[in-house]
Scaffold this motif. Structure first.
Motif, PDB file in Angstrom:
ATOM      1  N   PHE A   1       0.791  -1.228   0.000  1.00  0.00           N
ATOM      2  CA  PHE A   1       0.000   0.000   0.000  1.00  0.00           C
ATOM      3  C   PHE A   1       0.830   1.288   0.000  1.00  0.00           C
ATOM      4  N   LEU A   2       1.962   1.292   0.668  1.00  0.00           N
ATOM      5  CA  LEU A   2       2.779   2.505   0.692  1.00  0.00           C
ATOM      6  C   LEU A   2       3.724   2.570  -0.509  1.00  0.00           C
ATOM      7  N   ILE A   3       4.516   1.533  -0.715  1.00  0.00           N
ATOM      8  CA  ILE A   3       5.513   1.580  -1.790  1.00  0.00           C
ATOM      9  C   ILE A   3       4.872   1.479  -3.167  1.00  0.00           C
ATOM     10  N   TYR A   4       4.021   0.447  -3.358  1.00  0.00           N
ATOM     11  CA  TYR A   4       3.435   0.230  -4.682  1.00  0.00           C
ATOM     12  C   TYR A   4       2.104   0.949  -4.872  1.00  0.00           C
ATOM     13  N   GLY A   5       1.636   1.638  -3.848  1.00  0.00           N
ATOM     14  CA  GLY A   5       0.424   2.429  -3.962  1.00  0.00           C
ATOM     15  C   GLY A   5       0.717   3.913  -3.868  1.00  0.00           C
ATOM     16  N   LEU A   6       0.907   4.389  -2.660  1.00  0.00           N
ATOM     17  CA  LEU A   6       1.061   5.825  -2.422  1.00  0.00           C
ATOM     18  C   LEU A   6       2.313   6.399  -3.067  1.00  0.00           C
ATOM     19  N   ASP A   7       3.458   5.744  -2.860  1.00  0.00           N
ATOM     20  CA  ASP A   7       4.695   6.259  -3.459  1.00  0.00           C
ATOM     21  C   ASP A   7       4.622   6.258  -4.974  1.00  0.00           C
ATOM     22  N   SER A   8       4.044   5.201  -5.546  1.00  0.00           N
ATOM     23  CA  SER A   8       3.945   5.114  -7.004  1.00  0.00           C
ATOM     24  C   SER A   8       3.055   6.213  -7.563  1.00  0.00           C
ATOM     25  N   TRP A   9       1.950   6.494  -6.874  1.00  0.00           N
ATOM     26  CA  TRP A   9       1.068   7.558  -7.338  1.00  0.00           C
ATOM     27  C   TRP A   9       1.782   8.902  -7.286  1.00  0.00           C
ATOM     28  N   LEU A  10       2.554   9.134  -6.222  1.00  0.00           N
ATOM     29  CA  LEU A  10       3.235  10.421  -6.059  1.00  0.00           C
ATOM     30  C   LEU A  10       4.266  10.653  -7.158  1.00  0.00           C
ATOM     31  N   VAL A  11       4.923   9.591  -7.595  1.00  0.00           N
ATOM     32  CA  VAL A  11       5.885   9.730  -8.694  1.00  0.00           C
ATOM     33  C   VAL A  11       5.198  10.262  -9.948  1.00  0.00           C
ATOM     34  N   GLN A  12       3.982   9.789 -10.200  1.00  0.00           N
ATOM     35  CA  GLN A  12       3.229  10.223 -11.384  1.00  0.00           C
ATOM     36  C   GLN A  12       2.541  11.568 -11.187  1.00  0.00           C
ATOM     37  N   ASN A  13       2.351  11.962  -9.937  1.00  0.00           N
ATOM     38  CA  ASN A  13       1.607  13.196  -9.625  1.00  0.00           C
ATOM     39  C   ASN A  13       2.344  13.975  -8.534  1.00  0.00           C
ATOM     40  N   PRO A  14       3.526  14.508  -8.846  1.00  0.00           N
ATOM     41  CA  PRO A  14       4.391  15.062  -7.799  1.00  0.00           C
ATOM     42  C   PRO A  14       3.855  16.305  -7.096  1.00  0.00           C
ATOM     43  N   ASN A  15       2.925  17.022  -7.686  1.00  0.00           N
ATOM     44  CA  ASN A  15       2.456  18.270  -7.074  1.00  0.00           C
ATOM     45  C   ASN A  15       0.939  18.350  -6.966  1.00  0.00           C
ATOM     46  N   LYS A  16       0.291  17.206  -6.882  1.00  0.00           N
ATOM     47  CA  LYS A  16      -1.175  17.170  -6.861  1.00  0.00           C
ATOM     48  C   LYS A  16      -1.652  16.877  -5.439  1.00  0.00           C
ATOM     49  N   PHE A  17      -1.872  17.928  -4.665  1.00  0.00           N
ATOM     50  CA  PHE A  17      -2.242  17.777  -3.256  1.00  0.00           C
ATOM     51  C   PHE A  17      -3.559  18.508  -2.976  1.00  0.00           C
ATOM     52  N   PRO A  18      -4.282  18.085  -1.941  1.00  0.00           N
ATOM     53  CA  PRO A  18      -4.033  16.931  -1.077  1.00  0.00           C
ATOM     54  C   PRO A  18      -4.281  15.619  -1.815  1.00  0.00           C
ATOM     55  N   ILE A  19      -3.688  14.553  -1.296  1.00  0.00           N
ATOM     56  CA  ILE A  19      -3.897  13.221  -1.862  1.00  0.00           C
ATOM     57  C   ILE A  19      -5.122  12.609  -1.193  1.00  0.00           C
ATOM     58  N   ARG A  20      -6.039  12.142  -2.012  1.00  0.00           N
ATOM     59  CA  ARG A  20      -7.283  11.553  -1.497  1.00  0.00           C
ATOM     60  C   ARG A  20      -7.193  10.029  -1.559  1.00  0.00           C
ATOM     61  N   ILE A  21      -7.277   9.396  -0.404  1.00  0.00           N
ATOM     62  CA  ILE A  21      -7.116   7.948  -0.304  1.00  0.00           C
ATOM     63  C   ILE A  21      -8.405   7.311   0.195  1.00  0.00           C
ATOM     64  N   PHE A  22      -8.789   6.218  -0.439  1.00  0.00           N
ATOM     65  CA  PHE A  22      -9.920   5.430   0.044  1.00  0.00           C
ATOM     66  C   PHE A  22      -9.428   4.031   0.370  1.00  0.00           C
ATOM     67  N   GLU A  23      -9.755   3.559   1.574  1.00  0.00           N
ATOM     68  CA  GLU A  23      -9.350   2.226   1.998  1.00  0.00           C
ATOM     69  C   GLU A  23     -10.571   1.349   2.233  1.00  0.00           C
ATOM     70  N   VAL A  24     -10.558   0.180   1.622  1.00  0.00           N
ATOM     71  CA  VAL A  24     -11.581  -0.826   1.890  1.00  0.00           C
ATOM     72  C   VAL A  24     -11.048  -1.746   2.989  1.00  0.00           C
ATOM     73  N   GLY A  25     -11.524  -1.542   4.210  1.00  0.00           N
ATOM     74  CA  GLY A  25     -11.108  -2.397   5.313  1.00  0.00           C
ATOM     75  C   GLY A  25     -10.144  -1.732   6.280  1.00  0.00           C
ATOM     76  N   PHE A  26     -10.651  -0.909   7.205  1.00  0.00           N
ATOM     77  CA  PHE A  26      -9.803  -0.253   8.200  1.00  0.00           C
ATOM     78  C   PHE A  26      -9.096  -1.274   9.092  1.00  0.00           C
ATOM     79  N   GLY A  27      -9.820  -2.319   9.484  1.00  0.00           N
ATOM     80  CA  GLY A  27      -9.213  -3.437  10.207  1.00  0.00           C
ATOM     81  C   GLY A  27      -8.455  -3.032  11.453  1.00  0.00           C
ATOM     82  N   THR A  28      -7.168  -3.347  11.488  1.00  0.00           N
ATOM     83  CA  THR A  28      -6.329  -3.034  12.648  1.00  0.00           C
ATOM     84  C   THR A  28      -5.866  -1.586  12.661  1.00  0.00           C
TER      85      THR A  28
END
Length: 234
Positions: free
Chosen positions: A40-67
């Motif tokens: 989720f961090l390396i292959y999700g969030l970090d990957s998105w940021l590489v493609q969108n370096p100045n697009k803030f805020p970042i909007r994240i949706f998670e299916v399953g808050f869990g722990t």
């Protein structure tokens, strides 16, 4: 539901939960902490940021808050990078304080230990109400199913439901359509699952599907991009 959950220790030393009725763990037995970082961090969030370096805020949706592990690691990421994040997560069956207060994620990395108070804050936040948890992390958790949830536009989707073999309804194309329609152009969806039908459904919904290497103990995972029409013309 708490009486159906048992705290287990995974191979990297971090805790997960084992659901007795589903006979399924919340994370990989090979390492809960490493799995969340990888998928989720390396292959999700970090990957998105590489493609969108100045697009803030970042909007994240998670299916399953869990722990709360994915949300907490994202909060730490937002604070360390000083990047504003709007985080929306759903969880129909929240875990109890008796359980989340025992989870050992804050002890996995000395460099982020001082963010420990935020782990409790995420769990103690009011359900179905949004608000800031820290300077760069705005948070809303809804106690609803994916079928019931009202989705907001998202840049990054953490699809962290139980395995398709345990909760197949969550991986059905109709619910995937609901999630992907809420994604903004250029958005990315990431998950630990590499199930063939799931990937075929994502392609049918118009996403570009990739198979990055999986976390420890898993050969592949799935990452899918919602093609940006402007970029695709170039």
């Amino acid at each position: 539901m708490s009486d159906q959950l048992k705290i287990i220790t995974t191979e990297d030393g971090s805790h997960s939960l084992y659901h007795e009725r589903l006979k399924e763990s919340y994370h990989s037995f090979h390492g809960a902490y490493k799995e969340s970082l990888h998928v989720f961090l390396i292959y999700g969030l970090d990957s998105w940021l590489v493609q969108n370096p100045n697009k803030f805020p970042i909007r994240i949706f998670e299916v399953g808050f869990g722990t709360g592990l994915n949300a907490w690691l994202t909060l730490v990421w937002a604070e360390q990078n000083q990047i504003p994040v709007l985080y929306h997560t759903i969880e129909p069956f929240p875990i109890s304080k008796e359980i989340y207060s025992q989870l050992n994620y804050i002890n996995q990395n000395d460099a982020i230990w001082h963010y420990h108070k935020y782990f409790q804050a995420l769990h103690e936040a009011e359900w179905n109400q949004g608000g800031p948890i820290s300077e760069y992390f705005n948070f809303k958790k809804d106690q609803v199913t994916l079928e019931e949830a009202q989705l907001y536009p998202s840049d990054v989707v953490f699809f962290d439901a139980f395995a398709p073999s345990k909760q197949p309804e969550l991986w059905h194309i109709d619910l995937l359509r609901k999630v992907t329609e809420a994604m903004r152009p250029g958005g990315v969806l990431t998950t630990y699952s590499a199930m063939g039908q799931f990937k075929r459904d994502l392609k049918e919904l118009g996403l570009a599907v990739e198979n990055p290497p999986g976390p420890p103990g898993k050969k592949e995972m799935t990452r899918a991009w919602k093609i940006n029409p402007v970029q695709s013309e170039g």
